[in-house]
Design an enzyme around this catalytic site. Structure first.
Site, PDB file in Angstrom:
ATOM      1  N   LYS A 101      35.694  30.786   0.944  1.00 40.30           N
ATOM      2  CA  LYS A 101      34.712  30.221  -0.163  1.00 40.30           C
ATOM      3  C   LYS A 101      33.419  30.455   0.002  1.00 40.30           C
ATOM      4  O   LYS A 101      32.879  30.653   1.399  1.00 40.30           O
ATOM      5  CB  LYS A 101      34.846  29.133  -0.868  1.00 40.30           C
ATOM      6  CG  LYS A 101      36.282  29.058  -1.818  1.00 40.30           C
ATOM      7  CD  LYS A 101      36.482  27.911  -2.779  1.00 40.30           C
ATOM      8  CE  LYS A 101      37.530  28.236  -3.547  1.00 40.30           C
ATOM      9  NZ  LYS A 101      38.278  27.141  -4.320  1.00 40.30           N
ATOM     10  N   ARG A 129      45.028  24.810   0.760  1.00 36.66           N
ATOM     11  CA  ARG A 129      45.335  26.199  -0.083  1.00 36.66           C
ATOM     12  C   ARG A 129      44.363  27.004   0.663  1.00 36.66           C
ATOM     13  O   ARG A 129      43.051  27.124   0.665  1.00 36.66           O
ATOM     14  CB  ARG A 129      44.942  25.880  -1.591  1.00 36.66           C
ATOM     15  CG  ARG A 129      45.126  27.185  -2.439  1.00 36.66           C
ATOM     16  CD  ARG A 129      44.511  26.980  -3.680  1.00 36.66           C
ATOM     17  NE  ARG A 129      44.876  28.136  -4.535  1.00 36.66           N
ATOM     18  CZ  ARG A 129      44.063  28.986  -4.715  1.00 36.66           C
ATOM     19  NH1 ARG A 129      42.906  29.060  -3.853  1.00 36.66           N
ATOM     20  NH2 ARG A 129      44.062  30.104  -5.539  1.00 36.66           N
TER      21      ARG A 129
HETATM   22  C1  YH5 Z   1      40.815  25.522  -5.484  1.00 41.55           C
HETATM   23  O1  YH5 Z   1      40.174  25.243  -4.833  1.00 41.55           O
HETATM   24  N1  YH5 Z   1      40.488  27.823  -6.012  1.00 41.55           N
HETATM   25  S1  YH5 Z   1      40.739  30.428  -7.166  1.00 41.55           S
HETATM   26  C2  YH5 Z   1      36.089  32.822  -4.162  1.00 41.55           C
HETATM   27  C3  YH5 Z   1      36.356  33.106  -2.909  1.00 41.55           C
HETATM   28  C4  YH5 Z   1      37.520  32.764  -2.121  1.00 41.55           C
HETATM   29  C5  YH5 Z   1      38.472  31.972  -3.009  1.00 41.55           C
HETATM   30  C6  YH5 Z   1      33.915  34.165  -2.734  1.00 41.55           C
HETATM   31  N2  YH5 Z   1      42.454  28.266  -7.268  1.00 41.55           N
HETATM   32  C7  YH5 Z   1      41.276  26.735  -6.124  1.00 41.55           C
HETATM   33  O2  YH5 Z   1      40.291  30.690  -4.350  1.00 41.55           O
HETATM   34  N3  YH5 Z   1      43.284  25.824  -6.882  1.00 41.55           N
HETATM   35  C8  YH5 Z   1      41.230  28.785  -6.755  1.00 41.55           C
HETATM   36  O3  YH5 Z   1      35.287  34.060  -2.092  1.00 41.55           O
HETATM   37  C9  YH5 Z   1      42.487  26.983  -6.801  1.00 41.55           C
HETATM   38  N4  YH5 Z   1      42.151  24.463  -5.982  1.00 41.55           N
HETATM   39  C10 YH5 Z   1      43.040  24.737  -6.458  1.00 41.55           C
HETATM   40  N5  YH5 Z   1      43.887  23.726  -6.840  1.00 41.55           N
HETATM   41  C11 YH5 Z   1      39.174  30.551  -6.247  1.00 41.55           C
HETATM   42  C12 YH5 Z   1      39.391  30.966  -4.714  1.00 41.55           C
HETATM   43  C13 YH5 Z   1      38.345  31.927  -4.112  1.00 41.55           C
HETATM   44  C14 YH5 Z   1      37.165  32.101  -4.947  1.00 41.55           C
END
Ligand code: YH5
Length: 270
Positions: free
Chosen positions: A215, A249
């Protein structure tokens, strides 16, 4: 369906499987069912305990997608991997219901049962596991100047209220996991405080899920682009486990499983 209960005698690794057009290399409208299934099987062989499949982009500012389109993306994959523990990353009751019918066992609802009034009965009647995540704002607005007086207290209070809502509505506490929602309506400092104060979420009495993998707060703290965030992500994973997280996750399953195994080996010293 049998009532799901989180098995957390050791930390679980949840592998991310995005089935959105922007997550596939051809960049087109089409994603390849066979490559999605292959990626899921690869993550399972690498030690993922759960495969989290999502058909709607939840990136900041991302547009919504219809329930039918989301279903078309996730259900064919779930049907082919229903021998594995699958969670479905959706806020829509109808998508969750179809995913559970196809073999998913957990609903990962980033709106914590707030987006769709139909979600509570779907979780209650199926007995599925459910992840309740905190977010401030919507995907479109959430990064516009998020504010908290005390982010850990506010997120903890919100999760306690959503647990109460679920349990009052007939969901068993053993079905529930809670998640502070790293990156969802939080500044870098808010994310840092949530992780620093992670142990405080233990009072909720449900497994804690942390989704920090790759993230942007990691990128901002380390000055790294998205493809260079693995070491930062693994440091957060280790920190989270040592401060009570029971579900991680992540994108990078093989590396995260090694972190979890290494911590377990070190803990055995007495
Ligand atoms: C979460 O924390 N996150 S989707 C931006 C990124 C990298 C990854 C800029 N669904 C979560 O993974 N479900 C998502 O780089 C989730 N907890 C739960 N339970 C966002 C994501 C991401 C966004």
């Amino acid at each position: 369906m049998e009532t799901f209960h989180w098995k957390t005698d050791r930390p679980l690794v949840m592998g991310i499987l995005n089935v959105t057009p922007d997550s596939f290399s051809d960049g087109g409208q089409h994603f390849d069912l066979a490559s999605a299934v292959a990626r899921a099987r690869q993550m399972a062989s690498e030690g993922a305990d759960i495969i989290d499949i999502g058909g709607e982009s939840t990136r900041p500012g991302a547009p919504g997608v219809s329930a039918d389109e989301e279903t078309r993306r996730v259900v064919p994959v779930i049907e082919q991997i229903s021998d594995l523990p699958v969670s479905v990353d959706t806020t829509k009751a109808i998508v969750a219901e179809r995913a559970l019918a196809a073999g998913a066992r957990i609903v990962n609802d980033i709106s914590a049962l707030q987006s769709d009034a139909g979600m509570l009965p779907v979780v209650r009647n199926s007995g599925a596991g459910v992840v309740l995540m905190h977010r401030q704002g919507t995907p479109v607005t959430m990064q516009n100047n998020p504010r908290y007086a005390d982010v850990v207290q506010e997120v903890c209070k919100f999760l306690a209220e959503r647990m109460e809502f679920a349990v009052t509505g007939g969901v068993k506490k053993t079905q529930i996991a809670v998640d502070p929602g790293i990156g969802f309506g939080k500044t870098v400092e808010h994310n840092r405080q949530l992780l620093a104060g992670l142990e405080q979420f233990s009072v909720l009495g449900c497994p804690i899920l942390v989704g920090a993998s790759r993230k942007s707060f990691i990128g901002q703290l380390l000055n790294r682009p998205a493809h260079d965030r693995l070491p930062g992500s693994l440091a957060v994973a280790a920190w989270a486990v040592l401060h009570g997280a029971k579900i991680l996750r992540v994108h990078d399953v093989v590396e995260t499983v090694d972190v979890v195994r290494m911590l377990a080996a070190l803990r055995k010293v007495d």
